[in-house]
Design an enzyme around this catalytic site. Structure first.
Site, PDB file in Angstrom:
ATOM      1  N   SER A  89       0.807  -1.221   0.000  1.00  0.00           N
ATOM      2  CA  SER A  89       0.000   0.000   0.000  1.00  0.00           C
ATOM      3  C   SER A  89       0.840   1.270   0.000  1.00  0.00           C
ATOM      4  CB  SER A  89      -0.943   0.015   1.204  1.00  0.00           C
ATOM      5  OG  SER A  89      -0.213   0.057   2.428  1.00  0.00           O
ATOM      6  N   ASN A 110       7.075  -8.622   0.760  1.00  0.00           N
ATOM      7  CA  ASN A 110       7.625  -7.318   1.113  1.00  0.00           C
ATOM      8  C   ASN A 110       7.158  -6.806   2.476  1.00  0.00           C
ATOM      9  OD1 ASN A 110       8.641  -4.422   0.446  1.00  0.00           O
ATOM     10  ND2 ASN A 110       6.464  -4.151   0.841  1.00  0.00           N
ATOM     11  N   SER A 163      17.020  -7.200   4.158  1.00  0.00           N
ATOM     12  CA  SER A 163      17.577  -5.892   4.497  1.00  0.00           C
ATOM     13  C   SER A 163      19.064  -6.035   4.762  1.00  0.00           C
ATOM     14  CB  SER A 163      16.894  -5.342   5.757  1.00  0.00           C
ATOM     15  OG  SER A 163      17.582  -4.221   6.281  1.00  0.00           O
ATOM     16  N   TYR A 171      14.471  -6.895  14.298  1.00  0.00           N
ATOM     17  CA  TYR A 171      14.414  -6.670  12.853  1.00  0.00           C
ATOM     18  C   TYR A 171      15.550  -7.411  12.143  1.00  0.00           C
ATOM     19  CZ  TYR A 171      13.965  -3.987   8.493  1.00  0.00           C
ATOM     20  OH  TYR A 171      13.794  -3.610   7.178  1.00  0.00           O
ATOM     21  N   LYS A 209      15.194 -10.444   9.363  1.00  0.00           N
ATOM     22  CA  LYS A 209      15.709 -10.291   8.003  1.00  0.00           C
ATOM     23  C   LYS A 209      16.815 -11.296   7.689  1.00  0.00           C
ATOM     24  CE  LYS A 209      12.972  -6.975   6.692  1.00  0.00           C
ATOM     25  NZ  LYS A 209      12.018  -7.169   5.580  1.00  0.00           N
ATOM     26  N   ILE A 224      16.502   3.449   2.322  1.00  0.00           N
ATOM     27  CA  ILE A 224      15.632   3.863   1.217  1.00  0.00           C
ATOM     28  C   ILE A 224      14.651   4.919   1.718  1.00  0.00           C
ATOM     29  CG2 ILE A 224      14.032   3.044  -0.553  1.00  0.00           C
ATOM     30  CD1 ILE A 224      16.824   1.760  -0.709  1.00  0.00           C
TER      31      ILE A 224
END
Length: 246
Positions: free
Chosen positions: A10, A89, A141, A154, A158, A187
């Protein structure tokens, strides 16, 4: 026409991937969380995708839940006919140093970032096996490659994705299904926009190109990995970080 299902599409990187694959000629299924605000954003992404002359549908699902993933995959097959490419994703961050991180903080990130991929693979791989063709791209990542202070949850999620990617590549290669991972660096997304200027400057000190990446630059690599040009590429982790590892 080929069909791509993108989770967490989204906004940010997921939205850029959906639009790029639509431009490439894929019909796209845009997954978003059940939140109303996510639905509105996903509908806007779908309209942009349709402008390329393809079909685009929005799919509300909490990808950390197996039942939601099962229902979503069924719905995509019914509406679009197949699933030729899967891009995992969806992801969240709850950043804290280990001393302050709670069990709930850890479990929530693992559920969305890593367990969701297991859930999606369990439901999509059988579809691809019947088709005898498929492209899977998992978004990991640089944190999963090198670690990052304040991101033990995190980074763990990943890093796990990298192991999953290589295992699925080995298990399903004989079925003409490839599985690769893309490891973005810093990013420009809603996640990084929340960082202070001081933190941003410090992060860029480690980037050879001295700038943040764009979501579209991740989407371009995904585009290659789901195309026939990548038909002999599997089990790989492609870092898109502006040279952060050097």
């Amino acid at each position: 026409m080929a069909v791509a299902l993108i989770t967490g599409a989204s906004q940010g990187i997921g939205a850029a991937i959906a639009k790029r694959l639509a431009k490439d000629g894929f019909d796209v299924a845009i997954n978003h969380s059940p939140k109303e605000s996510s639905k509105e954003k996903a509908l806007a992404v779908a309209e942009e995708c349709k402008a390329f002359g393809v079909r685009a549908v929005c799919c509300a699902a909490d990808v950390s839940k197996m039942a939601d993933c099962e229902e979503m995959v069924k719905a995509v097959k019914e509406q679009l006919g197949s699933i030729d490419a899967l891009v995992n994703n969806a992801g969240i961050t709850i950043d804290k140093l280990l001393a302050r991180m709670t069990e709930e903080d850890y479990d929530a990130v693992i559920a969305v970032n890593q367990k969701s991929i297991f859930n999606m693979l369990k439901n999509v791989c059988p579809v691809m096996m019947k088709q005898k063709h498929g492209r899977i791209v998992n978004i990991t990542s640089v944190a999963g490659l090198y670690g990052n202070p304040g991101q033990v949850n995190y980074s763990a999620s990943k890093a796990a994705i990298i192991g999953m990617t290589k295992t699925i590549a080995k298990e399903y290669g004989r079925k003409n299904i490839t599985c690769n991972a893309v490891a973005p660096g810093f990013i420009n997304t809603p996640m990084t926009e929340a960082l202070s200027d001081e933190v941003k400057t410090k992060l860029l000190d480690n980037v050879a190109l001295k700038r943040y990446g764009k979501p579209e630059e991740i989407a371009g690599v995904v585009s290659f990995l789901v195309s026939e040009d990548s038909s002999y590429v599997t089990g790989q982790v492609i870092e898109v970080s502006g040279g952060i590892s050097m």
